[in-house]
Motif scaffolding. Structure first.
Motif, mmCIF file in Angstrom:
data_model
loop_
_atom_site.group_PDB
_atom_site.id
_atom_site.type_symbol
_atom_site.label_atom_id
_atom_site.label_comp_id
_atom_site.label_asym_id
_atom_site.label_seq_id
_atom_site.Cartn_x
_atom_site.Cartn_y
_atom_site.Cartn_z
ATOM 1 N N ASP A 1 0.822 -1.214 0.000
ATOM 2 C CA ASP A 1 0.000 0.000 0.000
ATOM 3 C C ASP A 1 0.855 1.263 0.000
ATOM 4 O O ASP A 1 0.439 2.300 0.528
ATOM 5 N N ALA A 2 2.045 1.193 -0.580
ATOM 6 C CA ALA A 2 2.923 2.365 -0.622
ATOM 7 C C ALA A 2 2.200 3.532 -1.298
ATOM 8 O O ALA A 2 1.446 3.339 -2.248
ATOM 9 N N PRO A 3 2.430 4.749 -0.826
ATOM 10 C CA PRO A 3 1.717 5.907 -1.395
ATOM 11 C C PRO A 3 2.251 6.304 -2.761
ATOM 12 O O PRO A 3 3.345 5.913 -3.170
ATOM 13 N N VAL A 4 1.460 7.091 -3.450
ATOM 14 C CA VAL A 4 1.919 7.746 -4.672
ATOM 15 C C VAL A 4 2.879 8.848 -4.260
ATOM 16 O O VAL A 4 2.629 9.583 -3.310
ATOM 17 N N GLY A 5 4.000 8.979 -4.950
ATOM 18 C CA GLY A 5 4.949 10.020 -4.577
ATOM 19 C C GLY A 5 6.259 9.938 -5.327
ATOM 20 O O GLY A 5 7.335 9.949 -4.722
ATOM 21 N N TYR A 6 6.171 9.838 -6.653
ATOM 22 C CA TYR A 6 7.394 9.843 -7.461
ATOM 23 C C TYR A 6 7.824 11.288 -7.716
ATOM 24 O O TYR A 6 6.983 12.143 -7.989
ATOM 25 N N PRO A 7 9.133 11.616 -7.639
ATOM 26 C CA PRO A 7 10.272 10.732 -7.365
ATOM 27 C C PRO A 7 10.728 10.741 -5.906
ATOM 28 O O PRO A 7 11.799 10.245 -5.595
ATOM 29 N N ALA A 8 9.907 11.335 -5.013
ATOM 30 C CA ALA A 8 10.327 11.426 -3.607
ATOM 31 C C ALA A 8 10.622 10.047 -3.024
ATOM 32 O O ALA A 8 11.634 9.859 -2.320
ATOM 33 N N ILE A 9 9.767 9.072 -3.310
ATOM 34 C CA ILE A 9 9.980 7.732 -2.753
ATOM 35 C C ILE A 9 11.179 7.059 -3.417
ATOM 36 O O ILE A 9 11.914 6.293 -2.770
ATOM 37 N N HIS A 10 11.400 7.344 -4.683
ATOM 38 C CA HIS A 10 12.613 6.848 -5.355
ATOM 39 C C HIS A 10 13.860 7.267 -4.577
ATOM 40 O O HIS A 10 14.767 6.459 -4.341
ATOM 41 N N HIS A 11 13.914 8.519 -4.173
ATOM 42 C CA HIS A 11 15.076 9.000 -3.421
ATOM 43 C C HIS A 11 15.126 8.387 -2.019
ATOM 44 O O HIS A 11 16.220 8.090 -1.508
ATOM 45 N N LEU A 12 13.967 8.187 -1.395
ATOM 46 C CA LEU A 12 13.938 7.601 -0.050
ATOM 47 C C LEU A 12 14.494 6.182 -0.037
ATOM 48 O O LEU A 12 15.254 5.808 0.867
ATOM 49 N N THR A 13 14.115 5.387 -1.018
ATOM 50 C CA THR A 13 14.527 3.982 -1.012
ATOM 51 C C THR A 13 15.886 3.747 -1.661
ATOM 52 O O THR A 13 16.415 2.634 -1.590
ATOM 53 N N ALA A 14 16.458 4.763 -2.276
ATOM 54 C CA ALA A 14 17.727 4.581 -2.995
ATOM 55 C C ALA A 14 18.833 3.972 -2.127
ATOM 56 O O ALA A 14 19.522 3.046 -2.582
ATOM 57 N N PRO A 15 19.054 4.448 -0.873
ATOM 58 C CA PRO A 15 20.124 3.842 -0.073
ATOM 59 C C PRO A 15 19.855 2.375 0.251
ATOM 60 O O PRO A 15 20.795 1.566 0.295
ATOM 61 N N ILE A 16 18.590 2.030 0.469
ATOM 62 C CA ILE A 16 18.241 0.638 0.766
ATOM 63 C C ILE A 16 18.539 -0.233 -0.451
ATOM 64 O O ILE A 16 19.160 -1.298 -0.340
ATOM 65 N N ARG A 17 18.123 0.228 -1.600
ATOM 66 C CA ARG A 17 18.332 -0.552 -2.828
ATOM 67 C C ARG A 17 19.817 -0.691 -3.148
ATOM 68 O O ARG A 17 20.275 -1.758 -3.580
ATOM 69 N N ALA A 18 20.565 0.384 -2.930
ATOM 70 C CA ALA A 18 22.009 0.326 -3.199
ATOM 71 C C ALA A 18 22.697 -0.676 -2.276
ATOM 72 O O ALA A 18 23.569 -1.448 -2.718
ATOM 73 N N ALA A 19 22.305 -0.678 -1.005
ATOM 74 C CA ALA A 19 22.914 -1.614 -0.057
ATOM 75 C C ALA A 19 22.533 -3.050 -0.390
ATOM 76 O O ALA A 19 23.369 -3.964 -0.312
ATOM 77 N N ALA A 20 21.277 -3.264 -0.775
ATOM 78 C CA ALA A 20 20.844 -4.610 -1.146
ATOM 79 C C ALA A 20 21.622 -5.100 -2.366
ATOM 80 O O ALA A 20 22.052 -6.259 -2.431
ATOM 81 N N ALA A 21 21.796 -4.204 -3.342
ATOM 82 C CA ALA A 21 22.552 -4.579 -4.538
ATOM 83 C C ALA A 21 23.994 -4.932 -4.189
ATOM 84 O O ALA A 21 24.567 -5.894 -4.728
ATOM 85 N N ALA A 22 24.597 -4.155 -3.291
ATOM 86 C CA ALA A 22 25.983 -4.404 -2.895
ATOM 87 C C ALA A 22 26.143 -5.762 -2.220
ATOM 88 O O ALA A 22 27.204 -6.391 -2.325
#
Length: 331
Positions: free
Chosen positions: A278-299
């Motif tokens: 149920d994540a809210p609508v909010g591009y690109p704010a949410i893109h920036h919020l999750t970026a560190p999480i995604r980068a760490a997961a990728a690493a």
């Protein structure tokens, strides 16, 4: 419009998969490839453009999305993401509500380099933008997901439209992210868009075989845009974690999610999509919020917190040179 005589277009795939090598290889194999300007600086985009000059190619640009009127749902989502940040040992950034992705500079670059094809995602550019690109010799495409969006896009004066179905991988170009569910198929969207315009239409979404491509061409598309089919191409910049996830056989379905970026997008189902349905609508704010999480997961090679963009035909994707993949789609 000679650029649209090639029946298969390798879709722009922002975030890494679209590379100059992929675009050049597609062109040399008789297709059209797109660079993805999204998330990149103008300088980075210019560097890629210089690498593909001399072959047919296109550039995809994100149309800026207005900042949300009420940031409270995004602030609440930031709080909900804290356990994920702790899981991966990262800090969440402050909310970033305004971000036009260097839109004006990228338009200037496209004009200066007389880029053959320029496509737009997430909205309709102003008519003066379209006129400037056309005056520079560009063929201008606007991506739509419905007949209503097509009507609005036509007012800007494009040369052609991309009719994107809900089966497509990655971000939906819908301008109504609240209502979007991603339930349409390519033949349906193609027919609905063809009903409101005589402009050339490129069909996109759910194509994994030569039969899929032929069906859309026979239905009136001037070309078929495929992205997921090329995620495992040798020349693609797809992350290792996604390649592994797609090849492992562990992923059995895709879902439409706003969890990673705040804009509906189709991805392989994983722990993160399940955790935030149920994540809210909010591009690109949410893109920036999750970026560190995604980068760490990728690493860490962890696909469970990655945006594994993929369309419904993802099981047909395979590793190979792009020329071989194109040959298989053209049989």
């Amino acid at each position: 419009m000679h650029e649209l005589t090639r029946p298969v277009i390798v879709a722009p795939m922002a975030g890494g998969p679209s590379t100059p090598a992929l675009v050049r290889a597609a062109a040399e194999a008789g297709a059209m490839g797109f660079l993805a300007a999204g998330y990149k600086t103008p300088q980075a985009v210019e560097g890629e453009v210089r690498q593909v000059r001399g072959v047919p190619y296109g550039l995809n640009i994100f149309v800026p999305v207005p900042a949300p009127a009420d940031p409270r749902p995004l602030e609440e989502y930031r709080r909900r993401l804290e356990p994920e940040a702790q899981r991966y040992g990262v800090e969440l950034p402050p909310l970033r509500l305004d971000d036009d992705d260097h839109f004006a500079a990228k338009i200037e670059l496209a004009v200066a380099y007389e880029i053959p094809l320029v496509s737009f995602t997430f909205g309709v550019p102003q008519p003066d933008v379209v006129r400037a690109l056309r005056a520079a010799g560009s063929t201008v495409l606007i991506t739509v997901t419905s007949a209503d969006e097509a009507r609005r896009a036509l007012a800007a004066g494009p040369d052609a439209l991309v009719a994107q179905a809900g089966t497509a991988g990655g971000h939906a170009s819908t301008t109504d992210p609240y209502a979007y569910r991603g339930t349409t198929v390519a033949t349906e969207v193609l027919a609905s868009v063809r009903a409101v315009t005589d402009l050339p239409i490129i069909a996109a979404g759910g194509t994994g075989s030569a039969a899929d491509v032929r069906r859309l061409l026979d239905a009136g598309a001037v070309a078929v845009q495929c992205g997921t089919a090329f995620l495992l191409a040798d020349e693609a910049g797809t992350r290792d974690a996604q390649r592994t996830a797609m090849l492992s056989g562990a992923s059995t379905e895709t879902v439409v999610t706003r969890a990673f970026t705040g804009q509906p997008a189709r991805a392989l189902r994983n722990r993160f999509t399940d955790a935030f349905p149920d994540a809210p609508v909010g591009y690109p704010a949410i893109h920036h919020l999750t970026a560190p999480i995604r980068a760490a997961a990728a690493a860490h090679g962890d696909p469970e917190a990655l945006n594994l963009w993929a369309g419904t035909a993802f099981t047909a994707a395979r590793p190979a040179p792009v020329a071989d993949l194109l040959a298989a789609l053209s049989q």
